[in-house]
Design an enzyme around this catalytic site. Sequence first.
Site, mmCIF file in Angstrom:
data_model
loop_
_atom_site.group_PDB
_atom_site.id
_atom_site.type_symbol
_atom_site.label_atom_id
_atom_site.label_comp_id
_atom_site.label_asym_id
_atom_site.label_seq_id
_atom_site.Cartn_x
_atom_site.Cartn_y
_atom_site.Cartn_z
ATOM 1 N N HIS A 81 -8.460 -7.458 -7.502
ATOM 2 C CA HIS A 81 -8.796 -8.382 -6.410
ATOM 3 C C HIS A 81 -9.059 -7.513 -5.171
ATOM 4 O O HIS A 81 -8.259 -7.459 -4.250
ATOM 5 C CB HIS A 81 -7.648 -9.359 -6.155
ATOM 6 C CG HIS A 81 -7.335 -10.256 -7.315
ATOM 7 N ND1 HIS A 81 -6.694 -9.808 -8.449
ATOM 8 C CD2 HIS A 81 -7.577 -11.575 -7.517
ATOM 9 C CE1 HIS A 81 -6.541 -10.824 -9.302
ATOM 10 N NE2 HIS A 81 -7.084 -11.898 -8.751
ATOM 11 N N HIS A 98 0.812 -1.213 0.000
ATOM 12 C CA HIS A 98 0.000 0.000 0.000
ATOM 13 C C HIS A 98 0.848 1.265 0.000
ATOM 14 O O HIS A 98 0.436 2.289 -0.558
ATOM 15 C CB HIS A 98 -0.969 -0.032 1.181
ATOM 16 C CG HIS A 98 -2.044 -1.060 1.031
ATOM 17 N ND1 HIS A 98 -2.601 -1.736 2.091
ATOM 18 C CD2 HIS A 98 -2.644 -1.543 -0.091
ATOM 19 C CE1 HIS A 98 -3.518 -2.577 1.635
ATOM 20 N NE2 HIS A 98 -3.562 -2.486 0.318
ATOM 21 N N SER A 155 -7.060 -1.573 -0.149
ATOM 22 C CA SER A 155 -6.744 -0.760 -1.326
ATOM 23 C C SER A 155 -7.952 -0.023 -1.901
ATOM 24 O O SER A 155 -7.796 1.115 -2.376
ATOM 25 C CB SER A 155 -6.055 -1.610 -2.409
ATOM 26 O OG SER A 155 -6.736 -2.826 -2.624
ATOM 27 N N ASP A 185 -3.586 -7.851 -7.281
ATOM 28 C CA ASP A 185 -3.205 -8.327 -5.946
ATOM 29 C C ASP A 185 -3.882 -9.670 -5.670
ATOM 30 O O ASP A 185 -4.770 -9.770 -4.820
ATOM 31 C CB ASP A 185 -3.623 -7.256 -4.922
ATOM 32 C CG ASP A 185 -3.338 -7.671 -3.493
ATOM 33 O OD1 ASP A 185 -2.487 -8.547 -3.276
ATOM 34 O OD2 ASP A 185 -3.992 -7.114 -2.591
#
Length: 267
Positions: free
Chosen positions: A42, A19, A98, A162
């Site tokens: 994802h 991140h 995210s 991800d």
Amino acid sequence: MLSYRHGFHAGNPADVFKHAVLLALVEAMQRKPKGIRFVDTHAGPADYDLGHEFATKNREFERGIGAIWRDPPAALADYVDAVRRHNPEERLARYPGSPELLRDRLRGQDELVLCELHPTEQRALNERFTRDRHVSIVTGDGYATLASLPAPKTGRGLTLIDPPFELKSELDDLADALSAALRQFGHGVYAIWYPVIEGKATTPDALPDILGLDDESWLDLRIRFTEAERLGRMTGCGMAIVNPPWSARDALARITALWPAEAGSAA
């Protein structure tokens, strides 16, 4: 694949690195005013309760965000500030995934596309973002969405990939989807998170040759966790970036330098 739940791992050292790198890419790309399409292939449920039984089972967040919450290194200050926005009482209780971190950074001209396959995570995303005109939710396979998306009208885009790396075919699936995506949108920025796991092939070393990428179009940032951060057989992780923005490279180097370099890293 539907057995994976990121709530067990939210805020761990891999999330910190992933991140922090993601936000550095966003910051660099938003220095230009033209709108950006962000895609999260994802996405997960967007927000994690660190008091939930998932998070408290192994308490991985204590080795990640918890270890730097009070006194972050300068290279991670922006990332920690982003997490603090979701903890207004100044106590680490929630971890933004995210989707939340990207949504926080959207400007009026930007858009966010969230892809999720797991039904429970889909419901969480819908509850959070259904009325948000800047966010689109795609229920289904993120790789299929990545392969089919046309180039954004603004010509600018950042995709976070991800995956859980549960399937033996993960790297092949990733290569196929990226190959199709690059045919549609060849100058987009694609950030690929991957774990480094003892005895398991999870690193994307073959991707540049498969995709026909030169050195300027591929940046592989790979770190080794400290002994205190190690997560079982996961000894580190990486972020491989297709078409990395030059303006982000200094920030990415400062973030990556906080950990020991893993063999194969470009940092």
